[in-house]
Design an enzyme around this catalytic site. Structure first.
Site, short mmCIF file in Angstrom:
data_model
loop_
_atom_site.label_atom_id
_atom_site.label_comp_id
_atom_site.label_asym_id
_atom_site.label_seq_id
_atom_site.Cartn_x
_atom_site.Cartn_y
_atom_site.Cartn_z
N CYS A 66 49.63 77.81 74.01
CA CYS A 66 50.41 78.71 73.16
C CYS A 66 50.87 79.92 73.98
O CYS A 66 50.09 80.83 74.25
CB CYS A 66 49.57 79.16 71.96
SG CYS A 66 50.47 80.34 70.94
N ASP A 77 56.98 78.09 68.01
CA ASP A 77 55.93 78.76 67.25
C ASP A 77 56.52 80.00 66.60
O ASP A 77 57.26 80.74 67.25
CB ASP A 77 54.78 79.13 68.19
CG ASP A 77 53.52 79.48 67.42
OD1 ASP A 77 53.42 79.10 66.25
OD2 ASP A 77 52.65 80.16 68.00
N HIS A 78 56.20 80.20 65.38
CA HIS A 78 56.67 81.36 64.62
C HIS A 78 58.19 81.52 64.79
O HIS A 78 58.81 80.89 65.62
CB HIS A 78 55.97 82.66 65.06
CG HIS A 78 54.49 82.58 64.89
ND1 HIS A 78 53.64 83.60 65.23
CD2 HIS A 78 53.70 81.59 64.41
CE1 HIS A 78 52.39 83.23 64.98
NE2 HIS A 78 52.41 82.03 64.49
N TYR A 99 56.59 81.50 59.59
CA TYR A 99 57.03 80.11 59.46
C TYR A 99 58.27 79.94 58.60
O TYR A 99 58.36 79.03 57.79
CB TYR A 99 55.86 79.23 58.99
CG TYR A 99 54.81 79.10 60.07
CD1 TYR A 99 54.90 78.11 61.03
CD2 TYR A 99 53.77 80.03 60.18
CE1 TYR A 99 53.97 78.01 62.05
CE2 TYR A 99 52.84 79.94 61.20
CZ TYR A 99 52.94 78.92 62.13
OH TYR A 99 52.03 78.82 63.15
N HIS A 141 43.29 75.99 70.82
CA HIS A 141 44.33 77.02 70.73
C HIS A 141 43.79 78.31 71.34
O HIS A 141 42.65 78.70 71.07
CB HIS A 141 44.70 77.24 69.25
CG HIS A 141 45.87 78.12 69.05
ND1 HIS A 141 45.80 79.49 69.12
CD2 HIS A 141 47.16 77.83 68.78
CE1 HIS A 141 46.99 80.00 68.91
NE2 HIS A 141 47.85 79.02 68.70
C1 DNO Z 1 49.25 80.66 63.97
C2 DNO Z 1 48.67 79.45 64.56
C3 DNO Z 1 47.16 79.43 64.51
C4 DNO Z 1 46.64 78.06 64.94
C5 DNO Z 1 45.15 77.94 64.93
C6 DNO Z 1 44.73 76.64 65.55
O1 DNO Z 1 50.41 80.68 63.69
O2 DNO Z 1 49.13 79.25 65.83
O3 DNO Z 1 46.74 79.71 63.22
O4 DNO Z 1 47.14 77.11 64.05
O5 DNO Z 1 44.54 78.96 65.59
O6 DNO Z 1 43.45 76.32 65.14
#
Ligand code: DNO
Length: 392
Positions: free
Chosen positions: A275, A349-350, A366, A237
């Site tokens: 990401c 994501d988020h 989340y 990530h």
């Molecule tokens: C946050 C996530 C990170 C991710 C870690 C992977 O929302 O994208 O916490 O899970 O960095 O190890």
């Protein structure tokens, strides 16, 4: 031949998550992104516990497709005394996951802190709430709470002056609250204490960017054979934010970093969790160009976007409306997906806290409806991209 769709994933924090598996199904995702958060970092994930979790997910009609995260212990990141045992444990967890058929693993190599924000409830113009990162608040924490030696001189004069001025007006409760947000760990996992952060920052005084890169390379070499034998895909990530903070080195934030990582151990298992949100906080990152560069090793993607101001402060924007050309990103991913035996999993994501989210407790970033909105927008975008590539 029909066009293959990306797989829609959803991060779920386990049976205690206030967003249930039923909710996930209604959102339209099919692949669960999950971890055994209750197991302390560094310990082996037992096969039995993995199988139990897998059965729980499957009972709801979903599949556990990605592990996020199998955390890499600080002892491995710093290659400190005793790291061999932690590597052994990590490999044992990977073998157990592979036996259970969960073979895509997300991890990060960020020193001490995982993702960092300074505010969790930044109110947008429409009343929804978003996660936010502000350099002045970070400097306040660094200089006046953490009291890191040398911190003052590391911020641009402008940031330092504004931090000094703002700090004077903050109560101790407000400073505590800021510290809590910055130190916040992953839900259900052990929180980072101020003292741990101080100690760890000291350890990293002897590990610069090159040193941390080297440690990542050694870690990847250590696990390479197990991964190749068991068909495990490791996905790193990006650093979030993708530049050094609090004097800690960062090694996964831009094109040059990812080229280094993929070349350091040039094997298919060594992949990327792309990401777009983390990467878009970097002011010089051209996200589609970066994706073009690494796409063959992308096995998992987090799709979201931030909006930055001139100082580099950023908030998490609507998924399709931030500093990311999301059309191009989905286009590249979708095209790459056609070459794959197994489709690439992405997750929204988020998400903002909006509508009913605002009256419920969920893990920061989340919430259900905010992410549902992001997911729905992205899957619509994918459909448009596909139709555009194959006009009927
Ligand atoms: C946050 C996530 C990170 C991710 C870690 C992977 O929302 O994208 O916490 O899970 O960095 O190890």
């Amino acid at each position: 031949m029909s066009t293959k769709r990306l797989l829609q994933g959803w991060r779920w924090y386990g049976p205690n998550d206030s967003v249930s598996l039923q909710d996930v199904k209604q959102a339209g995702a099919s692949v669960i992104v999950n971890a055994l958060h209750h197991i302390p970092h560094g310990e082996v994930w037992p096969l039995e516990t993995i199988l139990e979790r897998k059965a729980y997910i499957e009972k709801a009609g979903l599949t556990w497709g990605v592990v996020e995260s199998l955390p890499v212990h600080e002892v491995i990141k710093t290659r400190s005394r005793g790291y061999e045992q932690y590597i052994k444990n990590y490999k044992a967890s990977l073998v157990n996951l592979a036996k259970a058929g969960v073979k895509t693993v997300c991890y990060n190599f960020m020193p001490v802190l995982d993702w960092t924000r300074t505010q969790l409830d930044y109110t947008l113009e429409n009343g929804a709430k978003a996660l936010y990162f502000n350099f002045i608040d970070l400097a306040i924490f660094d200089i006046y709470v953490l009291k890191r030696s040398g911190a003052e001189s590391e911020y641009p004069k402008e940031v330092f002056n504004q931090a000094a001025k703002k700090a004077k007006g903050l109560s101790s409760n407000e400073l505590d609250e800021l510290a809590k947000v910055i130190l916040m760990g992953i839900p259900n996992e052990k929180n980072i204490e101020l003292e741990d952060l101080r100690k760890n920052i000291d350890v990293y005084k002897n590990i610069d960017k090159q040193g941390l890169r080297e440690n990542l390379k050694l870690f990847l070499e250590d696990i390479a054979q197990v991964c190749q034998e068991h068909g495990i895909k490791m996905t790193i990530h990006p650093d979030d934010p993708p530049y050094p903070i609090l004097g800690l080195p960062r090694i996964a934030g831009n094109m040059e970093d990812f080229k280094y990582i993929l070349n350091a151990v040039d094997m298919p298992f060594n992949g990327v969790c792309f990401c777009t949100g983390s990467l878009s906080a970097g002011k010089d990152n051209d996200i589609p160009a970066l994706l073009e560069e690494v796409k063959e090793r992308v096995y998992f993607a987090h799709l979201r976007a931030v909006k930055k101001d001139d100082m580099g402060n950023f908030y998490e924007a609507d998924h399709l409306d931030g500093d990311v050309d999301m059309y191009r990103v989905v286009e590249i991913l979708s095209k790459e997906n056609q070459n794959r035996a197994e489709s690439i999993v992405f997750r929204p994501d988020h998400g903002h806290q909006l509508l009913d989210d605002l009256h419920k407790v969920s893990n920061p970033g989340y919430s259900a409806i905010g992410r549902l909105k992001g997911l729905a927008e992205i899957r619509g975008l994918e459909l448009g991209v596909i139709r555009n590539a194959n006009p009927s």
